[in-house]
Enzyme design. Structure first.
Site, PDB file in Angstrom:
ATOM      1  N   GLY A  72       0.791  -1.217   0.000  1.00 45.50           N
ATOM      2  CA  GLY A  72       0.000   0.000   0.000  1.00 45.50           C
ATOM      3  C   GLY A  72       0.827   1.272   0.000  1.00 45.50           C
ATOM      4  O   GLY A  72       0.288   2.371  -0.075  1.00 45.50           O
ATOM      5  N   GLN A  73       2.153   1.129   0.097  1.00 47.40           N
ATOM      6  CA  GLN A  73       2.983   2.328   0.183  1.00 47.40           C
ATOM      7  C   GLN A  73       2.924   3.131  -1.108  1.00 47.40           C
ATOM      8  O   GLN A  73       2.789   2.571  -2.195  1.00 47.40           O
ATOM      9  CB  GLN A  73       4.436   1.938   0.475  1.00 47.40           C
ATOM     10  CG  GLN A  73       4.617   1.438   1.895  1.00 47.40           C
ATOM     11  CD  GLN A  73       5.981   0.802   2.081  1.00 47.40           C
ATOM     12  OE1 GLN A  73       6.962   1.313   1.576  1.00 47.40           O
ATOM     13  NE2 GLN A  73       6.002  -0.308   2.789  1.00 47.40           N
ATOM     14  N   GLY A  74       3.024   4.441  -0.938  1.00 41.44           N
ATOM     15  CA  GLY A  74       2.838   5.372  -2.050  1.00 41.44           C
ATOM     16  C   GLY A  74       3.595   4.995  -3.306  1.00 41.44           C
ATOM     17  O   GLY A  74       3.026   4.972  -4.398  1.00 41.44           O
ATOM     18  N   ARG A  75       4.857   4.621  -3.159  1.00 41.90           N
ATOM     19  CA  ARG A  75       5.678   4.409  -4.358  1.00 41.90           C
ATOM     20  C   ARG A  75       5.310   3.144  -5.112  1.00 41.90           C
ATOM     21  O   ARG A  75       5.750   2.955  -6.245  1.00 41.90           O
ATOM     22  CB  ARG A  75       7.159   4.419  -4.009  1.00 41.90           C
ATOM     23  CG  ARG A  75       7.567   3.395  -2.990  1.00 41.90           C
ATOM     24  CD  ARG A  75       9.039   3.504  -2.672  1.00 41.90           C
ATOM     25  NE  ARG A  75       9.882   3.024  -3.778  1.00 41.90           N
ATOM     26  CZ  ARG A  75      11.093   2.525  -3.599  1.00 41.90           C
ATOM     27  NH1 ARG A  75      11.601   2.459  -2.379  1.00 41.90           N
ATOM     28  NH2 ARG A  75      11.810   2.110  -4.603  1.00 41.90           N
ATOM     29  N   TYR A  76       4.552   2.263  -4.473  1.00 46.30           N
ATOM     30  CA  TYR A  76       4.204   1.019  -5.185  1.00 46.30           C
ATOM     31  C   TYR A  76       2.781   1.011  -5.719  1.00 46.30           C
ATOM     32  O   TYR A  76       2.388   0.070  -6.395  1.00 46.30           O
ATOM     33  CB  TYR A  76       4.384  -0.188  -4.273  1.00 46.30           C
ATOM     34  CG  TYR A  76       5.777  -0.287  -3.705  1.00 46.30           C
ATOM     35  CD1 TYR A  76       6.869  -0.405  -4.556  1.00 46.30           C
ATOM     36  CD2 TYR A  76       5.993  -0.245  -2.338  1.00 46.30           C
ATOM     37  CE1 TYR A  76       8.143  -0.468  -4.050  1.00 46.30           C
ATOM     38  CE2 TYR A  76       7.261  -0.307  -1.819  1.00 46.30           C
ATOM     39  CZ  TYR A  76       8.344  -0.421  -2.679  1.00 46.30           C
ATOM     40  OH  TYR A  76       9.609  -0.479  -2.185  1.00 46.30           O
TER      41      TYR A  76
END
Lengths: 190, 869
Positions: A72-76
């Site tokens: 869920g992290q922004g970069r992914y």
């Protein structure tokens, strides 16, 4: 497919394989939910932020799920779309105690619904308003209002409160998803 | 069935992937998205992708990323083979596709999971896709994996750490404790890898490495691989400084129970830079034992190492001669060849015949590479035993006649040319063999080279006429470059031998009808010169080649065409080719590829200087650079505060001294650095160009310009030099200098200007012709007694060094047993005047020398004649 498995599916013994993608912002509890859905002996002990994605398998009465548990992290988040094409269902996890980022979750949801692979297909979307045990967490109704879920008209959707730590509410949601996916599969066959 | 197989083979169908096409394979890769997964099909497609990548097929970033993401879906399958194929593909595509970190979690799960088969490959794949920023998140797992009890996992983690250390050394450094624990593992591979990682982490800390080696030499390691590594580390330490216990350790390894360790130790001792014969002996005797081992690999390793030792210490290997003799008949041809070549290096003169016979018996069975080894061995043998040249020549010529590639033939031709240059007795036989070779030679380079040699050496043999036929055959039969070379060679015969001149003229007239421009031009040119019947012309344009440096000529001509002037182009303004022949003759003997590079570097060195000097405005308009001194003169002791080296540049009427200064004090910055020069003679210091500032360890350059005296005979002098500068103290760490500084000076050693600074070396291939060309108009003759010289050889060396002239006709090589010798020297004096010197030397309790100088300039003769005094 070998002879034995063909025989088994003819008898209706073998469960149908379906793919689902698990989406949601970081720290919303996706990996925890999926882990909880697995049989107790297959669970891993510690849960760390996912980098990329995990593949997990779990079964319900009628179906064998393969879950692509996305990070869920922004970069992914922009990598989610690679897994839309072959999926039979979406599980979208919301951190109901994180009011601040509810708008971010909404943006991601809209983005997903706009995607070409999702937009044209009638696939069920299951929302988990997770972390219901936290004080000040929003109810499922409030969540659905904030995310404007009523605007989704062309797809079946369902929202339920859940607590992934204890497993509360998970069964209800997954049962709904199983029924929906099964319906769509049988409709397709006809 | 048999028939089908045969047919497939003919079509190149033995390889099922032969006709793979990238786009169709990538199309197929979409199968990965299907559910359920067809394991076998997916495996096959992954194999195809791997094959394509390994064939060097370029896959675009977009396509690769798409395929990669499709492949990530295969993680849902638990099939062992498929998963391992996926790992391989991830590693191959890690640098082609984007966002490969998407699989990080999957791989982390696999590497910590229960399935041991997955763990090691997962670690390798994970480390490949991880960059420094992501490494933090997997650090914990890596540490655990290093000390894992499964050997394959631990090994994989250790080797992957080594790879990671290239990109993120700081993170890997933190794993030193885990690595230390892994060294104690009882698995030989884990121990080896752990020691490797441990060494890599501490590599830059010499003290730590010494401790590491000391520690593990004492409590013995189990793994022979780790032992070998330890020996290598110890060797490196020994190279840096001679530590006694390290050598003892390596020597003790000679008695280890594992053959691998014993060989490694012997190999290490043999390869050390300065081993004494005593240290070498045990290593050689170990290798000797290996020579009679039943294992071919050991025999090969031993004989190969002995072959190398034989180059440096032939005496040490002599002890093994008997064992090596046995290996000559070894079934393995590589071992046999190496054994023979080693014997050739160490053997005595009497055994040469037998060995040569032995080699020729199986020469046709070995590969070209080994043939070249044999040729090189023969070459060194010829230098050692010049009397055996006739056997060698016959052998080499029979090898020339055999089949072989270009490299092989070139090695043989090089060797023959080398032999006939060294040994005048072999000359005629060698030329005859080469003549025969060019009759049927498909390599243009070799043919032209041999023709050039024939032109140079042929006319001076007793019967020059017999070569004409071979050369003229080339004019009729070969392609243009060879024909052109042949024409040049013919012209040289015509210029040198009067009795052949009429026939040569006839031949050249025929060549004038050639189809190729270059060949025709050459023929016309030579014909017209020969028709003049003038010795001087013959010498200048046929027998001796162009003396200027090619690079310099190109630049000068380009310059001339850019700025059109009335005056014709002056060839004398072009810098002369510097002839590094003195250093050149040695590498020729050792390796045939060596001299070419040195020659090229030396030829352009002066051009580099010329360019450097031209860029300094104060030094412009001095005219063309005539000469730069080859080796810099040290004006300070080494390891003093400031190091100054001087290079002298000679111009028509000026000298420029280039001082390369280095400041070795890290707490000082020098500014406005100049070298003050004073002298008593008529040399006038005009100006100096200071170096603005000298920072620690960064060399700077200052120039001093000196005008030469009016009197052309006054060329030598001595300058006293002082380094002057302003010192500013500075912080050693930041390099920031104080505002205030004070003047200081530093006395340098005296600088001498000698005759050789005014003379440029030039090769005259035909000295006699040049001698006639210059004529006796400015001839000077004198006789000296050089009492201090112990031998003619010594006298020759010091005369060459003193005059700075080039020895011609190989006259710098003095035959051992003669008491008189004639030395021919050639060069160009400052201003472009040819200078030739003939020195007749006789030895009887000191050397007597009669010197005759001829020059196109009277003053040049005078200077040179007085140079030896």
């Amino acid at each position: 497919m070998g002879f034995l498995s063909a025989f088994a599916s003819w008898l209706g013994m073998k469960k149908k394989d379906v793919n689902v993608v698990v989406l949601g912002l970081d720290n919303s509890g996706k990996t925890t939910i999926i882990t909880k859905l697995k049989p107790a002996e297959a669970r891993t002990q510690d849960i760390v932020p996912t980098v990329g994605f995990n593949v997990e398998k779990f079964q319900t009465k009628a179906l064998a799920f393969t879950a692509f548990d996305m990070s869920g992290q922004g970069r992914y988040r922009n990598l989610w779309e690679h897994y839309y094409r072959e999926c039979h269902g979406v599980i979208f996890v919301i951190d109901s105690s994180d009011k601040l980022r509810m708008m971010v979750a909404k943006d991601e949801l809209t983005l997903m619904l706009e995607n070409a692979d999702i937009k044209m297909k009638r696939i069920p979307i299951l929302f988990f308003a997770n972390k219901m045990d936290v004080r000040d967490s929003l109810s499922s109704v409030k969540c659905s209002n904030m995310l404007e879920l009523e605007k989704i008209r062309d797809k079946p959707w369902h929202i339920c409160n859940s607590n992934a730590l204890t497993g509360e509410g998970l069964e209800e949601g997954i049962n709904w998803l199983t029924d929906q996916v099964k319906d769509i599969l049988t409709q397709k066959k006809k | 069935m048999m028939k089908r197989d045969k047919k497939e083979e003919e079509e190149g169908g033995a390889n099922p992937f032969y006709n793979l096409e990238k786009s169709s394979v990538l199309q197929e890769a979409r199968t990965f998205n299907e559910t359920p997964i067809n394991t076998r099909k997916c495996c096959h497609i992954l194999t195809k992708i791997l094959y394509l990548i390994n064939q060097g097929e370029h896959i675009g970033t977009m396509e690769a990323t798409e395929t990669f993401f499709a492949m990530t879906k295969l993680f849902q399958s638990k099939d062992l083979t498929l998963r391992r194929m996926v790992y391989l593909c991830i590693k191959e595509m890690a640098y082609i596709a984007e966002d490969v970190i998407i699989v990080t979690s999957c791989l982390t799960k696999d590497m910590t999971g229960r399935e041991d088969q997955f763990r090691a490959p997962a670690i390798r794949a994970l480390c490949r896709i991880t960059d420094t920023t992501m490494l933090q998140s997997i650090e914990r797992y890596m540490k655990q994996a290093i000390v894992d009890k499964v050997h394959s996992v631990s090994s994989a983690a250790l080797t992957s750490s080594l790879h990671l250390a290239k990109t993120s050394p700081d993170v890997v450094k933190r794993w030193v404790n885990e690595a230390q624990e892994a060294v104690n593992s009882d698995n030989i591979m884990v121990q080896h890898h752990a020691l490797g990682l441990l060494y890599h982490i501490r590599k830059n800390d010499k003290l730590a490495v010494t401790k590491l080696v000391n520690k593990y030499t004492r409590h013995s390691l189990k793994s022979p691989y780790a032992y070998c590594l330890l020996i290598r580390i110890a060797c490196k330490l020994l190279e840096e400084d001679n530590a006694g216990p390290m050598f003892e350790f390596i020597e003790s390894c000679l008695r280890h129970k594992s053959e691998m360790v014993i060989y490694e130790a012997a190999h290490a001792i043999v390869n050390m830079k300065n081993t004494t014969a005593k240290e070498l002996a045990p290593a050689v005797s170990v290798l000797q034992l290996f020579c009679s081992s039943p294992k071919p690999t050991l025999r090969f390793a031993a004989v190969r190492t002995l072959n190398k030792v034989a180059m440096k210490h032939p005496a040490a290997v002599t002890a093994c001669n008997l064992d090596l003799e046995n290996l000559i008949t070894d079934v393995n041809r590589s071992i046999a060849t190496l054994a023979i070549t080693t014997l050739l290096k160490t053997g005595s003169e009497s055994s040469v015949d037998r060995l040569m016979k032995q080699i020729s018996s199986f020469m046709s069975e070995i590969s070209d590479e080994f043939k070249i080894v044999v040729v090189q061995a023969i070459r060194s043998l010829c230098l050692k035993f010049p009397r055996k040249h006739s056997i060698m020549m016959t052998f080499l010529s029979s090898m020339l006649r055999d089949e072989g590639g270009f490299e092989y033939k070139r090695a043989i031709v090089d060797t023959i040319i080398g032999i006939l240059e060294e040994n005048s007795e072999a000359k005629e036989a060698g030329l005859a063999h080469l003549c025969e070779f060019i009759e049927d030679c498909e390599h243009t380079v070799l043919a032209t080279r041999i023709l050039h040699l024939l032109g140079k050496e042929g006319p001076r043999t007793p019967q020059p006429a017999k070569y004409i036929r071979f050369i003229y055959n080339r004019v009729i039969l070969e392609d243009a470059p060879v024909r052109a070379a042949a024409v040049s060679a013919l012209a040289k015969f015509g210029a040198h031998c009067d009795e052949l001149l009429p026939s040569i003229m006839v031949l050249l007239q025929r060549v004038q009808l050639d189809m190729d421009d270059e060949v025709r031009d050459r023929a016309t040119f030579y014909l017209n010169i020969l028709a003049q019947h003038q010795k001087a012309l013959n010498s200048a344009f046929i027998l001796n080649s162009l003396q200027v440096s090619i690079v310099g000529l190109e630049r000068a001509l380009h310059h001339y065409t850019m700025e059109p002037t009335e005056t014709p182009f002056d060839l004398k303004s072009v810098p002369l080719a510097t002839q590094p022949l003195q250093e050149l003759s040695k590498p020729i003997m050792e390796a045939s590829s060596g001299p070419k590079s040195t020659e090229k570097a030396a030829a352009s060195r002066q051009d580099v200087y010329a360019e450097q000097l031209a860029s300094v405005p104060e030094l412009a308009n001095l005219g063309p650079l005539f000469k730069s001194s080859s080796l810099p003169v040290e004006l300070t002791e080494s390891e003093t505060e400031y190091m100054v080296r001087c290079i002298k540049h000679t111009f028509p009427h000026h000298l420029v001294f280039q001082f390369d200064c280095t400041n070795t004090l890290n707490d000082q910055v020098l500014e406005n650095v100049t070298v003050q020069m004073e002298n008593t003679d008529d040399f006038e210091v005009i100006r100096s160009v200071p170096a603005a500032s000298l920072v620690y360890e960064k060399p700077g350059t200052t120039y001093t310009l000196v005008r030469l005296p009016e009197d052309p005979t006054q060329v030598t002098t001595t300058f006293t030099c002082t380094l002057k500068f302003i010192v500013k103290d500075c912080d050693p760490n930041t390099g920031e200098a104080d505002e205030e500084g004070y003047e200081d000076e530093y006395v340098l050693e005296d600088l001498e200007v000698t005759v050789s600074d005014h003379v440029q070396k030039v090769v005259k291939p035909n000295f006699a012709a040049s001698w006639e060309e210059v004529g006796a108009s400015n001839e000077l003759e004198d006789t000296y007694a050089l009492a201090s010289m112990k031998s003619i050889d010594e006298a020759v060396k010091s005369i060459i060094q003193f005059m700075g002239l080039q020895a011609c006709e190989r006259s710098d090589k003095v035959p051992d047993d003669k008491s008189s010798h004639t030395l021919y020297l050639a060069g160009v004096f400052r201003g472009g005047h040819d200078v030739l010197v003939r020195a007749k030397l006789a030895f009887s309790e000191g050397v007597t020398m009669q010197i005759t100088v001829r020059s196109t300039d009277a003053y040049a003769s005078e200077v040179l004649a007085s140079a030896v005094g």
